[in-house]
Each structure stands twice: as structure tokens, then as C-alpha cells.
Scaffold this motif. Structure first.
Motif, short mmCIF file in Angstrom:
data_model
loop_
_atom_site.label_atom_id
_atom_site.label_comp_id
_atom_site.label_asym_id
_atom_site.label_seq_id
_atom_site.Cartn_x
_atom_site.Cartn_y
_atom_site.Cartn_z
N VAL A 1 -2.33 -27.03 -0.74
CA VAL A 1 -3.02 -25.98 0.00
C VAL A 1 -2.74 -24.66 -0.72
O VAL A 1 -1.58 -24.33 -0.98
CB VAL A 1 -2.56 -25.89 1.47
CG1 VAL A 1 -3.27 -24.75 2.19
CG2 VAL A 1 -2.81 -27.23 2.18
N TYR A 2 -3.79 -23.96 -1.05
CA TYR A 2 -3.68 -22.70 -1.77
C TYR A 2 -3.84 -21.54 -0.79
O TYR A 2 -4.80 -21.50 -0.01
CB TYR A 2 -4.73 -22.63 -2.87
CG TYR A 2 -4.37 -23.49 -4.05
CD1 TYR A 2 -4.39 -24.88 -3.97
CD2 TYR A 2 -3.98 -22.92 -5.27
CE1 TYR A 2 -4.04 -25.68 -5.05
CE2 TYR A 2 -3.62 -23.70 -6.36
CZ TYR A 2 -3.66 -25.08 -6.23
OH TYR A 2 -3.31 -25.87 -7.31
N TYR A 3 -2.90 -20.61 -0.86
CA TYR A 3 -2.88 -19.48 0.05
C TYR A 3 -3.04 -18.17 -0.72
O TYR A 3 -2.37 -17.96 -1.74
CB TYR A 3 -1.56 -19.41 0.81
CG TYR A 3 -1.30 -20.56 1.73
CD1 TYR A 3 -0.60 -21.68 1.29
CD2 TYR A 3 -1.74 -20.53 3.06
CE1 TYR A 3 -0.36 -22.75 2.13
CE2 TYR A 3 -1.49 -21.60 3.91
CZ TYR A 3 -0.80 -22.70 3.44
OH TYR A 3 -0.55 -23.75 4.28
N CYS A 4 -3.89 -17.32 -0.20
CA CYS A 4 -3.98 -15.97 -0.72
C CYS A 4 -2.85 -15.13 -0.10
O CYS A 4 -2.56 -15.26 1.09
CB CYS A 4 -5.33 -15.36 -0.36
SG CYS A 4 -5.60 -13.71 -1.02
N ASN A 5 -2.22 -14.32 -0.91
CA ASN A 5 -1.13 -13.45 -0.45
C ASN A 5 -1.37 -12.04 -0.95
O ASN A 5 -1.76 -11.84 -2.10
CB ASN A 5 0.21 -13.97 -0.98
CG ASN A 5 1.35 -12.98 -0.77
OD1 ASN A 5 1.62 -12.15 -1.62
ND2 ASN A 5 1.99 -13.08 0.38
N ALA A 6 -1.12 -11.08 -0.09
CA ALA A 6 -1.24 -9.67 -0.49
C ALA A 6 -0.08 -8.89 0.12
O ALA A 6 0.33 -9.16 1.25
CB ALA A 6 -2.57 -9.09 -0.03
N LYS A 7 0.42 -7.95 -0.65
CA LYS A 7 1.57 -7.17 -0.22
C LYS A 7 1.19 -5.70 -0.08
O LYS A 7 0.50 -5.15 -0.95
CB LYS A 7 2.70 -7.32 -1.24
CG LYS A 7 3.12 -8.74 -1.50
CD LYS A 7 4.21 -8.83 -2.54
CE LYS A 7 4.45 -10.27 -3.00
NZ LYS A 7 4.81 -11.17 -1.90
N ALA A 8 1.70 -5.08 0.98
CA ALA A 8 1.45 -3.66 1.18
C ALA A 8 2.44 -3.12 2.19
O ALA A 8 2.69 -3.76 3.22
CB ALA A 8 0.02 -3.41 1.67
N PHE A 9 3.03 -1.98 1.88
CA PHE A 9 3.94 -1.28 2.81
C PHE A 9 5.05 -2.21 3.29
O PHE A 9 5.41 -2.21 4.48
CB PHE A 9 3.15 -0.72 4.00
CG PHE A 9 1.98 0.11 3.58
CD1 PHE A 9 2.16 1.26 2.82
CD2 PHE A 9 0.69 -0.26 3.93
CE1 PHE A 9 1.07 2.03 2.42
CE2 PHE A 9 -0.41 0.51 3.54
CZ PHE A 9 -0.21 1.64 2.79
N GLY A 10 5.58 -3.01 2.38
CA GLY A 10 6.70 -3.87 2.70
C GLY A 10 6.36 -5.11 3.51
O GLY A 10 7.26 -5.80 4.00
N THR A 11 5.10 -5.40 3.65
CA THR A 11 4.67 -6.53 4.45
C THR A 11 3.90 -7.53 3.59
O THR A 11 3.12 -7.12 2.73
CB THR A 11 3.78 -6.08 5.62
OG1 THR A 11 4.53 -5.18 6.45
CG2 THR A 11 3.30 -7.25 6.45
N ASP A 12 4.14 -8.81 3.83
CA ASP A 12 3.37 -9.88 3.20
C ASP A 12 2.26 -10.34 4.15
O ASP A 12 2.53 -10.65 5.31
CB ASP A 12 4.26 -11.08 2.89
CG ASP A 12 4.92 -10.97 1.54
OD1 ASP A 12 6.01 -10.40 1.49
OD2 ASP A 12 4.32 -11.45 0.56
N TYR A 13 1.06 -10.39 3.63
CA TYR A 13 -0.08 -10.88 4.39
C TYR A 13 -0.54 -12.19 3.77
O TYR A 13 -0.53 -12.34 2.55
CB TYR A 13 -1.22 -9.86 4.40
CG TYR A 13 -0.84 -8.54 5.02
CD1 TYR A 13 -0.39 -7.48 4.23
CD2 TYR A 13 -0.92 -8.35 6.40
CE1 TYR A 13 -0.03 -6.27 4.81
CE2 TYR A 13 -0.57 -7.14 6.98
CZ TYR A 13 -0.12 -6.11 6.17
OH TYR A 13 0.24 -4.92 6.75
N TRP A 14 -0.98 -13.12 4.63
CA TRP A 14 -1.38 -14.45 4.16
C TRP A 14 -2.75 -14.83 4.70
O TRP A 14 -3.09 -14.50 5.83
CB TRP A 14 -0.37 -15.50 4.62
CG TRP A 14 0.99 -15.33 4.03
CD1 TRP A 14 2.03 -14.64 4.55
CD2 TRP A 14 1.44 -15.86 2.77
NE1 TRP A 14 3.12 -14.72 3.70
CE2 TRP A 14 2.78 -15.46 2.60
CE3 TRP A 14 0.85 -16.65 1.78
CZ2 TRP A 14 3.54 -15.81 1.48
CZ3 TRP A 14 1.60 -16.99 0.67
CH2 TRP A 14 2.92 -16.57 0.52
#
Length: 118
Positions: A95-108
Motif C-alpha cells: 500500500v502506497y501512502y502519500c505523505n506531506a510535512k508542514a509546521f511540524g505535522t505529518d499528513y497522510w
């Protein structure tokens, strides 16, 4: 509200290609590109691992196992990051997940299944 919406997974034979897309919203895309936006994967019974990432604006990094086969890119106008996967192998199944980081937070993202048959 940050959203990462993935698409493009599926079933492919070994040696084939797929392109994954991740459309990001909720935070200026440039912030993601600076802090890091990319792809992770998780195979059954294994830990989630980094596949490819864009950070520092344009720097790309890849897992050793995908170097020369996978390529990450982005379209700033569409707030979208792509993962072009070539010469796929059965061990790429995950399973491939997109991840993005901003302001110290990981988004999935929610994840998209990639299955490579031998």
C-alpha cells in the motif's frame, strides 16, 4: 483542513509501469515541497518505509531499492505530486501512502494498493 488524495494504484505484471498521483490541499503546496512531500509504502507484515520524497523545494531522495526505476515529480499548478514507477517487481507490492510535512505535522493520504504479479 489538509487533504491528500491518492490515485493510480492497481494490478500490474512484473516489468510494467504505474503512475501514482497525490493531490494536496489545505496548505500552500510550496510549503510541502520545502518541508517534504512524497511517498511511503507498507507491505504486509513489514514496517512503512520511505520510497521517494521532494524536499528543500526541489531535492529528491529515493530508497535504494527503487533508484533508477521510480521517479518523483510535482506539478505546482495542480498541487500534485507524482510517482512514476517503472520496471515494477513483485517486491514492490504494497500500500502506497502519500505523505506531506508542514509546521511540524505529518499528513497522510488514505493509501492506494499496488500489486505486482510475477
Amino acid at each position: 483542513q489538509v487533504q491528500l488524495v491518492e490515485s493510480g494504484g492497481g494490478l500490474v505484471q512484473a516489468g510494467g509501469s504505474l503512475r501514482l498521483s497525490c493531490a494536496a490541499s489545505g496548505i500552500t503546496f510550496t510549503i510541502f515541497r520545502i518541508n517534504g512531500i512524497g511517498w511511503y509504502r507498507q507491505a504486509p507484515g513489514k514496517q512503512r518505509e520511505l520510497v521517494a520524497v521532494i524536499s528543500g523545494g526541489a531535492t529528491t531522495n529515493y530508497a535504494d531499492s527503487v533508484k533508477g526505476r521510480f521517479f518523483i515529480s510535482s506539478d505546482n499548478a495542480k498541487n500534485t505530486v507524482y510517482l512514476q514507477m517503472n520496471n515494477l517487481k513483485p517486491e514492490d507490492t504494497a500500500v502506497y501512502y502519500c505523505n506531506a510535512k508542514a509546521f511540524g505535522t505529518d499528513y497522510w493520504g488514505q493509501g492506494t494498493q499496488v500489486t505486482v504479479s510475477s
